[in-house]
Design a protein around this motif. Structure first.
Motif: not given
Length: 168
Positions: A81-87, A128-132
């Motif tokens: 459902k969600e792409d992996v995002t850079k930390l 995750y969902k725009g939040t670290v």
């Protein structure tokens, strides 16, 4: 903060620089640490890098003060459902130790009968969902998993759940 020094240490290691030459289209996706039932670090830190082209993750682990490649090109545990995002590690304000104190306090208040039955667990620092956030999970002796997500920026709880492995 220890995480930034770990990341710097990894990025300057031979294991990483050799790997990065072949995987230029990648970014840091997570930090992982196993924890025990008393909320303490149980093993070594692992750092994962997401490879954009293959949509897989390579993990490095610090063993005996030396970074080694632990696993290469592993499928991402993802619901799709969600792409992996850079930390973005620069935004982290809540340390692992502070997060564990908050998680312990929360479990004492929200899951009071669970302190004596917590088993081993793990903690992942991820976007995750725009939040670290710190994503903390423990297996219990009741065949459930307690999962708590806490913002690594503000220290606020994002979610707190108990998942029953045996169904309802």
């Amino acid at each position: 903060m220890i995480l930034l020094s770990l990341l710097d240490s990894l990025q300057n290691s031979l294991a990483f620089t050799s790997w990065k030459k072949e995987h230029d289209n990648s970014f840091v996706s997570h930090f992982f640490i196993p924890i025990n039932s008393t909320f303490e670090q149980k093993g070594e830190w692992e750092i994962g890098y997401y490879i954009i082209d293959t949509k897989k993750v390579t993990t490095f682990i610090l063993e005996k003060e030396k970074w080694i490649l632990k696993s290469s090109d592993q499928l991402v545990a993802n619901t799709g459902k969600e792409d992996v995002t850079k930390l973005d590690t620069s935004t982290v304000k809540i340390s692992f130790e502070d997060a564990m104190i908050k998680v312990k306090d929360l479990i004492e208040k929200e899951f009071p009968g669970h302190l004596g039955i917590l088993g081993e667990g793990f903690c992942i620092l991820q976007q995750y969902k725009g939040t670290v956030l710190w994503n903390v999970s423990f297996i219990t002796q009741k065949m459930t998993m307690i999962n708590i997500k806490i913002s690594a920026v503000t220290g606020e709880f994002f979610s707190k759940d108990e998942i029953n492995f045996l169904g309802k």
